[in-house]
Motif scaffolding. Structure first.
Motif, mmCIF file in Angstrom:
data_model
loop_
_atom_site.group_PDB
_atom_site.id
_atom_site.type_symbol
_atom_site.label_atom_id
_atom_site.label_comp_id
_atom_site.label_asym_id
_atom_site.label_seq_id
_atom_site.Cartn_x
_atom_site.Cartn_y
_atom_site.Cartn_z
ATOM 1 N N SER A 20 0.836 -1.189 0.000
ATOM 2 C CA SER A 20 0.000 0.000 0.000
ATOM 3 C C SER A 20 0.876 1.245 0.000
ATOM 4 O O SER A 20 1.898 1.289 0.683
ATOM 5 C CB SER A 20 -0.892 -0.021 1.252
ATOM 6 O OG SER A 20 -1.703 1.105 1.285
ATOM 7 N N ILE A 21 0.474 2.257 -0.781
ATOM 8 C CA ILE A 21 1.230 3.507 -0.892
ATOM 9 C C ILE A 21 0.253 4.664 -0.710
ATOM 10 O O ILE A 21 -0.775 4.716 -1.380
ATOM 11 C CB ILE A 21 1.903 3.622 -2.279
ATOM 12 C CG1 ILE A 21 2.802 2.410 -2.543
ATOM 13 C CG2 ILE A 21 2.688 4.922 -2.407
ATOM 14 C CD1 ILE A 21 3.179 2.234 -3.995
ATOM 15 N N GLN A 22 0.556 5.583 0.196
ATOM 16 C CA GLN A 22 -0.283 6.756 0.436
ATOM 17 C C GLN A 22 0.278 7.941 -0.344
ATOM 18 O O GLN A 22 1.463 8.242 -0.240
ATOM 19 C CB GLN A 22 -0.309 7.112 1.931
ATOM 20 C CG GLN A 22 -0.765 5.994 2.839
ATOM 21 C CD GLN A 22 -2.228 5.638 2.649
ATOM 22 O OE1 GLN A 22 -3.045 6.477 2.351
ATOM 23 N NE2 GLN A 22 -2.542 4.371 2.816
ATOM 24 N N VAL A 23 -0.586 8.609 -1.124
ATOM 25 C CA VAL A 23 -0.166 9.783 -1.897
ATOM 26 C C VAL A 23 -0.993 10.981 -1.441
ATOM 27 O O VAL A 23 -2.218 10.980 -1.581
ATOM 28 C CB VAL A 23 -0.354 9.560 -3.418
ATOM 29 C CG1 VAL A 23 -0.008 10.820 -4.193
ATOM 30 C CG2 VAL A 23 0.496 8.392 -3.890
ATOM 31 N N PRO A 24 -0.353 11.999 -0.849
ATOM 32 C CA PRO A 24 -1.102 13.174 -0.385
ATOM 33 C C PRO A 24 -1.551 14.059 -1.547
ATOM 34 O O PRO A 24 -0.799 14.282 -2.492
ATOM 35 C CB PRO A 24 -0.096 13.907 0.503
ATOM 36 C CG PRO A 24 1.238 13.471 0.010
ATOM 37 C CD PRO A 24 1.075 12.093 -0.564
ATOM 38 N N LEU A 25 -2.794 14.536 -1.479
ATOM 39 C CA LEU A 25 -3.316 15.446 -2.506
ATOM 40 C C LEU A 25 -3.110 16.906 -2.124
ATOM 41 O O LEU A 25 -3.233 17.785 -2.951
ATOM 42 C CB LEU A 25 -4.810 15.207 -2.723
ATOM 43 C CG LEU A 25 -5.193 13.941 -3.463
ATOM 44 C CD1 LEU A 25 -6.696 13.870 -3.638
ATOM 45 C CD2 LEU A 25 -4.527 13.868 -4.816
ATOM 46 N N GLY A 26 -2.868 17.173 -0.863
ATOM 47 C CA GLY A 26 -2.694 18.555 -0.411
ATOM 48 C C GLY A 26 -4.001 19.315 -0.495
ATOM 49 O O GLY A 26 -5.060 18.783 -0.194
ATOM 50 N N ASP A 27 -3.960 20.565 -0.942
ATOM 51 C CA ASP A 27 -5.163 21.398 -1.012
ATOM 52 C C ASP A 27 -5.766 21.381 -2.417
ATOM 53 O O ASP A 27 -6.394 22.334 -2.845
ATOM 54 C CB ASP A 27 -4.867 22.814 -0.564
ATOM 55 C CG ASP A 27 -3.851 23.509 -1.464
ATOM 56 O OD1 ASP A 27 -3.270 22.824 -2.328
ATOM 57 O OD2 ASP A 27 -3.658 24.715 -1.304
ATOM 58 N N PHE A 28 -5.589 20.305 -3.138
ATOM 59 C CA PHE A 28 -6.082 20.173 -4.511
ATOM 60 C C PHE A 28 -7.567 20.520 -4.624
ATOM 61 O O PHE A 28 -7.988 21.213 -5.524
ATOM 62 C CB PHE A 28 -5.824 18.737 -4.996
ATOM 63 C CG PHE A 28 -6.532 18.378 -6.268
ATOM 64 C CD1 PHE A 28 -6.165 18.955 -7.473
ATOM 65 C CD2 PHE A 28 -7.569 17.471 -6.263
ATOM 66 C CE1 PHE A 28 -6.821 18.630 -8.638
ATOM 67 C CE2 PHE A 28 -8.231 17.139 -7.434
ATOM 68 C CZ PHE A 28 -7.854 17.716 -8.620
ATOM 69 N N ALA A 29 -8.384 20.060 -3.688
ATOM 70 C CA ALA A 29 -9.836 20.239 -3.794
ATOM 71 C C ALA A 29 -10.371 21.390 -2.958
ATOM 72 O O ALA A 29 -11.570 21.496 -2.744
ATOM 73 C CB ALA A 29 -10.527 18.941 -3.396
ATOM 74 N N SER A 30 -9.519 22.281 -2.485
ATOM 75 C CA SER A 30 -9.990 23.355 -1.598
ATOM 76 C C SER A 30 -10.977 24.301 -2.285
ATOM 77 O O SER A 30 -11.810 24.907 -1.625
ATOM 78 C CB SER A 30 -8.805 24.145 -1.051
ATOM 79 O OG SER A 30 -8.099 24.761 -2.105
ATOM 80 N N ALA A 31 -10.938 24.410 -3.602
ATOM 81 C CA ALA A 31 -11.851 25.306 -4.321
ATOM 82 C C ALA A 31 -13.214 24.667 -4.594
ATOM 83 O O ALA A 31 -14.133 25.340 -5.046
ATOM 84 C CB ALA A 31 -11.229 25.726 -5.652
ATOM 85 N N LEU A 32 -13.342 23.380 -4.306
ATOM 86 C CA LEU A 32 -14.584 22.677 -4.597
ATOM 87 C C LEU A 32 -15.569 22.793 -3.442
ATOM 88 O O LEU A 32 -15.170 22.777 -2.279
ATOM 89 C CB LEU A 32 -14.295 21.203 -4.878
ATOM 90 C CG LEU A 32 -13.408 20.942 -6.087
ATOM 91 C CD1 LEU A 32 -13.006 19.482 -6.146
ATOM 92 C CD2 LEU A 32 -14.122 21.343 -7.374
ATOM 93 N N PRO A 33 -16.866 22.894 -3.728
ATOM 94 C CA PRO A 33 -17.867 23.008 -2.663
ATOM 95 C C PRO A 33 -17.987 21.709 -1.859
ATOM 96 O O PRO A 33 -17.848 20.624 -2.411
ATOM 97 C CB PRO A 33 -19.164 23.304 -3.421
ATOM 98 C CG PRO A 33 -18.925 22.808 -4.798
ATOM 99 C CD PRO A 33 -17.459 22.933 -5.062
#
Length: 183
Positions: A57-70
């Motif tokens: 298993s490998i965890q990949v961080p997305l960070g604030d990628f979706a911060s603009a989404l409602p």
């Protein structure tokens, strides 16, 4: 009387816009061309001689990628494998098939992103590259802070413990519809 006629005319003109696709004017899209994660010295167990399989298993961080989404709308996410590259500390030419999948949020299911199938006997190698199988649509995947990927390999695996430096890169695109929130 002129004002009443104008309002009626405006309403009659606006109604077709809302019923024939005006909804697309209320979409928001977020795209990350490439999100990468490198894992050095990822450990794999020794396999019994002959055919076997291994999972990691490998965890990949997305960070604030979706911060603009409602928060209160469904988000359609397209995920594409850009790169999966593994360099092992030993010969891994016995791997016949390998795959990389991503887990759907809140689900035990994995969705295939890319795979590798050995064709012929190319001799000893310590490198493995997976190719993407195209964009995968996974609802609300972009709202996660990090994604869980599952690497699986089958074939004649090394009979001693081994490790690999792995680099995973994905491209992500998410869109949400504000139409339901506005009206």
């Amino acid at each position: 009387m002129r004002t009443k006629t104008f309002r009626t005319l405006l309403l009659c003109c606006a109604l077709p816009l809302f019923t024939t696709g005006c909804e697309s004017l209320f979409n928001i899209e977020v795209e990350a061309e490439e999100i990468c994660k490198a894992e050095d010295d990822l450990s794999f167990p020794a396999a019994f001689p002959g055919s076997a399989s291994v999972e990691q298993s490998i965890q990949v961080p997305l960070g604030d990628f979706a911060s603009a989404l409602p928060d209160d709308t469904d988000v359609e996410t397209q995920l594409r494998l850009k790169l999966f590259d593994a360099t092992a500390t030993t010969d891994i030419s016995g791997i016949e098939r390998a795959s990389l999948s991503v887990r759907k949020p809140g689900s035990p299911e994995y969705v295939l992103l890319g795979e590798f199938r050995r064709t012929g006997n190319g001799g000893a190698t310590n490198k493995l590259q997976l190719t993407g199988s195209g964009a995968v649509d996974v609802l609300d995947l972009a709202k996660q802070e990090e994604l869980e990927f599952l690497f699986q390999a089958t074939g004649s695996l090394p009979t001693q413990p081994w490790s690999a430096d792995i680099r995973v890169c994905v491209g992500a695109k998410a869109s949400a519809n504000y139409f339901g929130l506005v009206f």
